[in-house]
Motif scaffolding. Structure first.
Motif, PDB file in Angstrom:
ATOM      1  N   VAL A 143       0.846  -1.198   0.000  1.00 41.52           N
ATOM      2  CA  VAL A 143       0.000   0.000   0.000  1.00 41.52           C
ATOM      3  C   VAL A 143       0.883   1.251   0.000  1.00 41.52           C
ATOM      4  O   VAL A 143       1.789   1.374   0.828  1.00 41.52           O
ATOM      5  CB  VAL A 143      -0.954  -0.018   1.211  1.00 41.52           C
ATOM      6  CG1 VAL A 143      -1.903   1.159   1.157  1.00 41.52           C
ATOM      7  CG2 VAL A 143      -1.732  -1.330   1.257  1.00 41.52           C
ATOM      8  N   ASP A 188       2.322  -2.284   4.766  1.00 43.04           N
ATOM      9  CA  ASP A 188       1.905  -3.654   4.469  1.00 43.04           C
ATOM     10  C   ASP A 188       0.400  -3.702   4.263  1.00 43.04           C
ATOM     11  O   ASP A 188      -0.350  -2.942   4.888  1.00 43.04           O
ATOM     12  CB  ASP A 188       2.267  -4.601   5.626  1.00 43.04           C
ATOM     13  CG  ASP A 188       3.770  -4.844   5.698  1.00 43.04           C
ATOM     14  OD1 ASP A 188       4.503  -4.300   4.840  1.00 43.04           O
ATOM     15  OD2 ASP A 188       4.204  -5.563   6.622  1.00 43.04           O
ATOM     16  N   GLU A 194     -13.408  -3.819   6.564  1.00 38.67           N
ATOM     17  CA  GLU A 194     -13.246  -2.451   7.075  1.00 38.67           C
ATOM     18  C   GLU A 194     -14.448  -2.056   7.917  1.00 38.67           C
ATOM     19  O   GLU A 194     -15.591  -2.285   7.533  1.00 38.67           O
ATOM     20  CB  GLU A 194     -13.123  -1.480   5.909  1.00 38.67           C
ATOM     21  CG  GLU A 194     -11.740  -1.467   5.311  1.00 38.67           C
ATOM     22  CD  GLU A 194     -11.584  -0.376   4.264  1.00 38.67           C
ATOM     23  OE1 GLU A 194     -11.458  -0.733   3.086  1.00 38.67           O
ATOM     24  OE2 GLU A 194     -11.601   0.816   4.633  1.00 38.67           O
ATOM     25  N   MET A 275      -9.303  -2.163  10.195  1.00 40.13           N
ATOM     26  CA  MET A 275      -9.416  -3.434   9.469  1.00 40.13           C
ATOM     27  C   MET A 275      -9.554  -4.505  10.545  1.00 40.13           C
ATOM     28  O   MET A 275      -8.683  -4.627  11.416  1.00 40.13           O
ATOM     29  CB  MET A 275      -8.171  -3.660   8.620  1.00 40.13           C
ATOM     30  CG  MET A 275      -8.314  -4.807   7.665  1.00 40.13           C
ATOM     31  SD  MET A 275      -9.536  -4.467   6.362  1.00 40.13           S
ATOM     32  CE  MET A 275      -8.533  -3.677   5.120  1.00 40.13           C
TER      33      MET A 275
HETATM   34  P1  AMP Z   1      -7.090   5.535   3.728  1.00 34.34           P
HETATM   35  O1  AMP Z   1      -7.265   6.848   3.028  1.00 34.34           O
HETATM   36  O2  AMP Z   1      -5.782   5.412   4.461  1.00 34.34           O
HETATM   37  O3  AMP Z   1      -8.284   5.144   4.540  1.00 34.34           O
HETATM   38  O4  AMP Z   1      -7.077   4.435   2.572  1.00 34.34           O
HETATM   39  C1  AMP Z   1      -8.125   4.344   1.617  1.00 34.34           C
HETATM   40  C2  AMP Z   1      -8.538   2.916   1.441  1.00 34.34           C
HETATM   41  O5  AMP Z   1      -7.414   2.109   1.026  1.00 34.34           O
HETATM   42  C3  AMP Z   1      -9.015   2.252   2.722  1.00 34.34           C
HETATM   43  O6  AMP Z   1     -10.359   2.532   2.946  1.00 34.34           O
HETATM   44  C4  AMP Z   1      -8.743   0.801   2.438  1.00 34.34           C
HETATM   45  O7  AMP Z   1      -9.767   0.250   1.634  1.00 34.34           O
HETATM   46  C5  AMP Z   1      -7.478   0.826   1.618  1.00 34.34           C
HETATM   47  N1  AMP Z   1      -6.301   0.630   2.476  1.00 34.34           N
HETATM   48  C6  AMP Z   1      -5.547   1.585   3.069  1.00 34.34           C
HETATM   49  N2  AMP Z   1      -4.539   1.051   3.785  1.00 34.34           N
HETATM   50  C7  AMP Z   1      -4.653  -0.285   3.651  1.00 34.34           C
HETATM   51  C8  AMP Z   1      -3.904  -1.405   4.137  1.00 34.34           C
HETATM   52  N3  AMP Z   1      -2.809  -1.247   4.885  1.00 34.34           N
HETATM   53  N4  AMP Z   1      -4.317  -2.639   3.787  1.00 34.34           N
HETATM   54  C9  AMP Z   1      -5.404  -2.824   3.001  1.00 34.34           C
HETATM   55  N5  AMP Z   1      -6.140  -1.823   2.497  1.00 34.34           N
HETATM   56  C10 AMP Z   1      -5.777  -0.563   2.815  1.00 34.34           C
END
Ligand code: AMP
Ligand code: GLY
Length: 424
Positions: A143, A188, A194, A275
């Motif tokens: 990520v 990672d 979620e 998560m």
């Molecule tokens: P965020 O803006 O950090 O919430 O990231 C946007 C979306 O990316 C999240 O709602 C998740 O669906 C996905 N995501 C972010 N970080 C991760 C991670 N470490 N592992 C899996 N999916 C992720």
């Protein structure tokens, strides 16, 4: 009593907050800056941008506002809460410093690490070459996140090394998100479901909300590009009260304490995006405000005087017993304009709102709407949130979709599976 409140923002979240604040026996008048066509029904819209601290302050002084509530994070990021506090005006919303848990992903990750808050392994990079070298030691998915605010688009879940390399170059070299990409977090991948959690804090203590769940992708079955959120439910049937307690102990409480010890008290709503994978709970990201569409479902179930609750937070007097909830479930289905999320259509006439609102247990919160003559018309992006409550989740879902069926506008998009994910 005749309290006056100012809500800052213009989305469905702010309509929901304004609606619930107006419901307080203490509140006489709600102003919303800048608001939308729905907030104009609950209170009075004020044509001030949510980042214009000086104008907001002037207005609050002029109208003798008792409490200001920040909905939109850009206001916190612009230092509106700091300015109000410096002028001794009560405000519910985070300082610029405390907002960093949301506005800088690199800060947020370092903070979580130093407070032993469970989150994915990561490294921060200022230099694209070092980031490229690092990912070669990793097995995809990986990520990649731009450090700064990027309108929800700065995160790439790369399925291959090539995709990860492209993301690093696009964010750090081509600067697709401008300065937000001067730094990145490489993290990672976390598997699981979620879940959104929310806690209100007065800087010292916090109260937990029930869990909620957003549906971020535009299409059914979680397909297609991410959006601001296409619908939500609360509570989440498979998240236990023990898990919420664990989130409080391992995530929320250390965050509030850790920020206070750094001299940046968190007064507002902390929204950890989680998560959950079996027994494991990790933080994906922190937000320093209510979620949207999560606020819309929470406001349907909160069963206390919201004004008193938020005033207590703003005054540092929050009590754990300040909050209570209606038993049952709330669902919100978002109706979005044609082309969303890539583009958005405007000025399409919306019909059926009044009929939908006649159904029992339905409340409609506006987001991208305007009034043209006697008509509500679309103003782009997410347009309406159709919310319903029910004794069971299925009842709430069925009522919400019955109301959705009555509303029409050209190119209207919505998901037909809100709340219908398999429950784990
Ligand atoms: P965020 O803006 O950090 O919430 O990231 C946007 C979306 O990316 C999240 O709602 C998740 O669906 C996905 N995501 C972010 N970080 C991760 C991670 N470490 N592992 C899996 N999916 C992720
Ligand atoms: N529900 C997603 C967000 O408010 O960021």
């Amino acid at each position: 009593m005749n309290k006056k409140v100012l809500v800052i923002g213009s989305g469905g979240r702010e309509h929901a907050l304004a609606w619930k604040l107006k419901d307080s026996p203490q509140v006489d008048k709600v102003y919303i800056a800048p608001g939308n066509a729905g907030t104009a029904i609950v209170g009075e819209n004020v044509d001030i941008n949510f980042t214009d601290g000086q104008k907001l302050l002037q207005f609050a002084k002029l109208k003798e506002i008792d409490l200001t509530v920040i909905g939109q994070e850009a206001a916190s990021e612009a230092g509106v809460a700091d300015l109000f506090r410096k002028n001794n005006l009560l405000i519910f919303g985070t300082s610029k410093e405390a907002t960093r848990v949301e506005s800088s992903k690199a800060f947020s990750k370092d903070f979580m690490k130093s407070e032993s808050i469970p989150t994915a392994e990561y490294r921060n990079f200022d230099n694209p070459q070092e980031a490229l070298d690092y990912i070669r030691s990793k097995i995809p998915p990986i990520v990649i996140k731009a450090d700064g605010l990027a309108a929800g688009k700065g995160v790439v879940v790369a399925q291959s090394l090539t995709e990860a390399e492209e993301a690093i170059k696009s964010i750090m070299v081509q600067k697709t998100f401008g300065d937000a990409g001067n730094r990145i977090v490489v993290e990672d991948f976390l598997a699981g479901q979620e879940v959104s959690t929310h806690a209100l804090s007065d800087g010292n203590t916090a109260v937990m909300f029930p869990a909620s769940q957003d549906h971020k992708q535009i299409f059914d079955g979680d397909k297609g590009p991410n959006t601001g959120g296409m619908g939500a439910i609360t509570p989440v049937p498979w998240v236990s009260s023990e898990q919420i307690q664990e989130v409080y102990q391992k995530i929320v409480s250390p965050t509030i304490k850790g920020l206070k010890s750094r001299g940046s008290e968190f007064v507002g709503c902390l929204y950890p995006g989680l998560m959950i994978n079996g027994d494991e709970i990790n933080v994906i990201e922190f937000n320093s405000r209510f979620g949207d569409p999560e606020a819309e479902v929470y406001m349907r179930l909160v069963d206390c005087d919201l004004y008193q609750l938020l005033e207590n937070c703003a005054q540092g007097k929050l009590n754990k017993n300040d909050i209570s909830w209606i038993n049952g479930y709330a669902v919100s289905v978002v109706l979005a304009s044609a082309g969303y999320p890539e583009s958005s259509s405007k000025s399409d006439i919306i019909t059926g709102i009044e009929n939908a609102e006649k159904l029992s247990d339905i409340v409609i919160f506006h987001a991208g709407t305007k009034k043209e003559g006697n008509n509500f018309v679309t103003a782009g992006g997410r347009v309406l949130n159709v919310t319903a409550i029910g004794e069971t989740l299925n009842q709430a879902i069925d009522k919400a979709y019955e109301a959705v069926d009555l509303i029409k506008f050209d190119g209207m998009q919505y998901r037909t599976d809100i709340g219908r994910r398999p429950q784990t």
